[in-house]
Design a protein around this motif. Structure first.
Motif, PDB file in Angstrom:
ATOM      1  N   LYS A   1      61.941 -63.800  -4.922  1.00 44.82           N
ATOM      2  CA  LYS A   1      61.956 -62.290  -5.426  1.00 44.82           C
ATOM      3  C   LYS A   1      62.057 -61.397  -4.248  1.00 44.82           C
ATOM      4  N   LEU A   2      62.297 -61.740  -3.057  1.00 44.23           N
ATOM      5  CA  LEU A   2      62.418 -61.191  -1.763  1.00 44.23           C
ATOM      6  C   LEU A   2      63.815 -61.058  -1.329  1.00 44.23           C
ATOM      7  N   GLU A   3      64.428 -60.041  -0.751  1.00 45.49           N
ATOM      8  CA  GLU A   3      65.578 -60.007  -0.101  1.00 45.49           C
ATOM      9  C   GLU A   3      65.349 -60.281   1.575  1.00 45.49           C
ATOM     10  N   PHE A   4      64.333 -60.872   1.850  1.00 43.46           N
ATOM     11  CA  PHE A   4      64.204 -61.101   3.206  1.00 43.46           C
ATOM     12  C   PHE A   4      63.248 -62.215   3.380  1.00 43.46           C
ATOM     13  N   PRO A   5      63.327 -62.896   4.683  1.00 39.99           N
ATOM     14  CA  PRO A   5      62.440 -64.325   4.908  1.00 39.99           C
ATOM     15  C   PRO A   5      61.072 -63.853   5.162  1.00 39.99           C
ATOM     16  N   LEU A   6      60.139 -64.654   5.177  1.00 37.47           N
ATOM     17  CA  LEU A   6      58.642 -64.431   5.675  1.00 37.47           C
ATOM     18  C   LEU A   6      58.217 -64.802   6.731  1.00 37.47           C
ATOM     19  N   ALA A   7      57.898 -64.089   7.981  1.00 37.08           N
ATOM     20  CA  ALA A   7      57.257 -64.577   9.137  1.00 37.08           C
ATOM     21  C   ALA A   7      55.872 -64.790   8.839  1.00 37.08           C
ATOM     22  N   ALA A   8      55.254 -66.025   9.059  1.00 42.45           N
ATOM     23  CA  ALA A   8      53.833 -66.340   8.772  1.00 42.45           C
ATOM     24  C   ALA A   8      53.276 -67.357   9.642  1.00 42.45           C
ATOM     25  N   PRO A   9      52.378 -66.870  10.363  1.00 45.91           N
ATOM     26  CA  PRO A   9      51.451 -67.993  10.876  1.00 45.91           C
ATOM     27  C   PRO A   9      50.552 -68.539  10.115  1.00 45.91           C
ATOM     28  N   SER A  10      49.626 -69.331  10.542  1.00 43.01           N
ATOM     29  CA  SER A  10      48.386 -69.892   9.653  1.00 43.01           C
ATOM     30  C   SER A  10      47.704 -68.556   9.627  1.00 43.01           C
ATOM     31  N   ALA A  11      46.916 -68.373   8.555  1.00 40.70           N
ATOM     32  CA  ALA A  11      46.203 -67.286   8.048  1.00 40.70           C
ATOM     33  C   ALA A  11      44.911 -67.491   8.617  1.00 40.70           C
ATOM     34  N   ASN A  12      44.609 -67.413   9.905  1.00 42.72           N
ATOM     35  CA  ASN A  12      43.117 -67.788  10.513  1.00 42.72           C
ATOM     36  C   ASN A  12      43.305 -66.950  11.766  1.00 42.72           C
ATOM     37  N   PRO A  13      42.016 -66.261  12.207  1.00 39.81           N
ATOM     38  CA  PRO A  13      41.872 -65.603  13.373  1.00 39.81           C
ATOM     39  C   PRO A  13      42.448 -66.709  14.492  1.00 39.81           C
ATOM     40  N   PHE A  14      43.118 -66.159  15.574  1.00 36.76           N
ATOM     41  CA  PHE A  14      43.940 -67.041  16.717  1.00 36.76           C
ATOM     42  C   PHE A  14      42.726 -67.874  17.107  1.00 36.76           C
ATOM     43  N   GLY A  15      43.171 -69.090  17.239  1.00 40.85           N
ATOM     44  CA  GLY A  15      42.313 -70.167  17.865  1.00 40.85           C
ATOM     45  C   GLY A  15      41.531 -70.754  16.790  1.00 40.85           C
ATOM     46  N   TYR A  16      41.023 -70.315  15.865  1.00 31.65           N
ATOM     47  CA  TYR A  16      40.142 -70.897  14.797  1.00 31.65           C
ATOM     48  C   TYR A  16      40.861 -71.808  13.946  1.00 31.65           C
ATOM     49  N   ILE A  17      40.242 -72.573  13.066  1.00 33.52           N
ATOM     50  CA  ILE A  17      40.478 -73.835  12.082  1.00 33.52           C
ATOM     51  C   ILE A  17      41.515 -73.050  11.053  1.00 33.52           C
ATOM     52  N   SER A  18      42.827 -73.696  10.513  1.00 29.16           N
ATOM     53  CA  SER A  18      43.505 -72.969   9.629  1.00 29.16           C
ATOM     54  C   SER A  18      42.925 -73.442   8.183  1.00 29.16           C
ATOM     55  N   PRO A  19      43.521 -72.066   7.471  1.00 33.36           N
ATOM     56  CA  PRO A  19      42.834 -72.148   6.154  1.00 33.36           C
ATOM     57  C   PRO A  19      43.761 -72.908   4.995  1.00 33.36           C
ATOM     58  N   THR A  20      43.015 -73.657   4.180  1.00 32.34           N
ATOM     59  CA  THR A  20      43.627 -74.512   3.505  1.00 32.34           C
ATOM     60  C   THR A  20      43.201 -74.049   1.955  1.00 32.34           C
TER      61      THR A  20
ATOM     62  N   ALA B   1      42.496 -70.179  -0.576  1.00 31.32           N
ATOM     63  CA  ALA B   1      42.617 -68.840  -0.840  1.00 31.32           C
ATOM     64  C   ALA B   1      41.291 -68.151  -0.095  1.00 31.32           C
ATOM     65  N   GLN B   2      40.168 -69.016  -0.447  1.00 30.98           N
ATOM     66  CA  GLN B   2      38.889 -68.525  -0.172  1.00 30.98           C
ATOM     67  C   GLN B   2      38.486 -68.417   1.470  1.00 30.98           C
ATOM     68  N   HIS B   3      38.957 -69.614   2.059  1.00 29.65           N
ATOM     69  CA  HIS B   3      39.089 -69.658   3.427  1.00 29.65           C
ATOM     70  C   HIS B   3      39.777 -68.278   4.063  1.00 29.65           C
ATOM     71  N   VAL B   4      40.857 -67.957   3.638  1.00 33.44           N
ATOM     72  CA  VAL B   4      41.534 -66.727   4.091  1.00 33.44           C
ATOM     73  C   VAL B   4      40.584 -65.537   3.833  1.00 33.44           C
ATOM     74  N   GLN B   5      40.275 -65.408   2.728  1.00 31.12           N
ATOM     75  CA  GLN B   5      39.190 -64.196   2.284  1.00 31.12           C
ATOM     76  C   GLN B   5      38.078 -64.246   3.338  1.00 31.12           C
ATOM     77  N   ASP B   6      37.469 -65.230   3.648  1.00 32.70           N
ATOM     78  CA  ASP B   6      36.366 -65.336   4.359  1.00 32.70           C
ATOM     79  C   ASP B   6      36.445 -64.657   5.772  1.00 32.70           C
ATOM     80  N   GLN B   7      37.550 -64.670   6.269  1.00 29.91           N
ATOM     81  CA  GLN B   7      37.919 -64.497   7.607  1.00 29.91           C
ATOM     82  C   GLN B   7      38.800 -63.334   7.803  1.00 29.91           C
ATOM     83  N   LEU B   8      39.773 -62.807   6.819  1.00 25.62           N
ATOM     84  CA  LEU B   8      40.606 -61.817   7.026  1.00 25.62           C
ATOM     85  C   LEU B   8      40.793 -60.931   5.959  1.00 25.62           C
ATOM     86  N   ALA B   9      39.872 -60.893   5.096  1.00 24.08           N
ATOM     87  CA  ALA B   9      39.666 -59.957   3.845  1.00 24.08           C
ATOM     88  C   ALA B   9      40.009 -58.538   4.111  1.00 24.08           C
TER      89      ALA B   9
END
Ligand code: TXA
Ligand code: MG
Length: 315
Positions: A126-145, A147-155
């Motif tokens: 649906k997009l006309e551009f690519p997506l830059a995306a690192p793992s959605a965790n605060p730097f250095g912490y465990i990667s999220p697997t 949606a809840q993991h993401v919300q817990d830390q980056l809501a």
């Protein structure tokens, strides 16, 4: 408005406006922004507290898109893309002008991958551009697997979290490139070294252990829980730390037991273990244990990448 959901149109709207959206993939959740919009990319670093010397992976909808953003350097890399994309493989290729320097931290190569997840691919389409995306965790912490993991830390730092369920692979992508005609693996991940060798022959491991910013995902203190984690022979480690409340991370059939017990795969399946790893590490970290002790897993296939992550998470 719910912050977590499956609304691709909403996710696309936010991304077009330059906002951050967490996206699912088969490996781990990513914190995505328009890769061609410097300001949007800048906000990824801020949200994650990530140092600017640590470059980002750019997610594209299919291999044909490569020509827009990078140069093919070696037929073996092309072969890997043909065989394993969409999938847990990231290729480092010489970047074209259109990729902003902030994405690559000023390096001449850009990391590219096609994620193997229906929602992520629908979104990219649906997009006309690519997506830059690192793992959605605060730097250095465990990667999220999840949606809840993401919300817990980056809501409070994302506009929307696209919920694609639990990640099927559970480990970040394997990063591959070529230098002086040699195929190098910079990060072990969801595609095993064995599979890569079967496809293209010999490869060299070039895992970076120090603070060399060439692939900072390889920084030693990465993927780390807040509690001290000890990694190796669980039985011995339990004896050494017998005065502590312990969360155990085990693998396969075992009689070991402590205060909190997590088994990555009772049937000793490394794929299942990879899928459970980050979620169980988080649970162990959130338990009332004082320390986490993780058992070494068999060093083959994805077991290599699991051991790599545990080693980097350890004190
Ligand atoms: O599976 C994955 O790869 C996930 C999903 C979201 O795609 N992404 C991920 O991103 O793990 P991140 O930022 O957590 O790890 C990316 C790694 C970093 O270690 C970074 O240093 C390395 O890729 N990297 C990115 N671009 C690079 C470049 N141009 N040269 C060298 N290393 C690069
Ligand atoms: Mg990461």
């Amino acid at each position: 408005m719910e912050q977590i959901g499956k609304n691709i149109d909403l996710a696309a709207k936010f991304l077009k406006e330059g906002d951050l959206v967490a996206i699912p993939s088969e490996t781990v959740y990513g914190l995505a922004a328009n890769a061609l919009n410097e300001k949007a990319v800048f906000s990824i670093f801020t949200a994650k507290n990530r140092p600017h010397f640590d470059p980002l992976i750019v997610h594209i909808k299919n291999a044909e898109q490569i020509d827009l953003y990078a140069e093919w350097e070696d037929d073996r890399l092309k072969k890997l893309a043909d065989k394993f994309w969409p999938g847990p493989l990231t290729l480092l290729l010489q970047k074209k002008e259109i990729i902003p320097d902030i994405v690559t931290s000023g390096l001449s190569r850009v990391a590219l991958r096609v994620p193997n997840h229906e929602l992520a691919l629908d979104l990219l389409n649906k997009l006309e551009f690519p997506l830059a995306a690192p793992s959605a965790n605060p730097f250095g912490y465990i990667s999220p697997t999840t949606a809840q993991h993401v919300q817990d830390q980056l809501a409070d730092r994302v506009a929307y979290i696209l919920d694609g369920g639990a990640c099927r692979v559970g480990l970040e992508s394997t990063i591959v490139g070529v230098e002086d005609g040699k195929i190098l693996i910079y990060r072990l991940g969801g595609l095993s070294v064995e599979e890569i060798k079967n496809a293209i022959g010999d490869v060299t491991l070039s895992l970076i252990e120090s603070s060399d910013p060439k692939a900072p995902g390889q920084l030693k203190s990465h993927y780390a829980p807040k509690k001290p984690l000890y990694f190796g022979d669980a039985e011995k480690l339990m004896q050494q730390h017998s005065n502590k409340k312990i969360a155990l991370l085990l693998f396969g059939k075992t009689n070991l037991k402590s205060d909190f017990n997590f088994n990555l795969s009772e049937k000793a399946d490394v794929l299942e273990a990879a899928k459970n790893l980050f979620d169980m590490l988080r649970q162990a970290d959130n338990s009332e244990a004082e320390i986490v002790i993780a058992q070494l897993v068999p060093d083959e296939n994805l077991g290599k990448a699991i051991n790599d992550r545990l080693k980097r998470a350890a004190v």
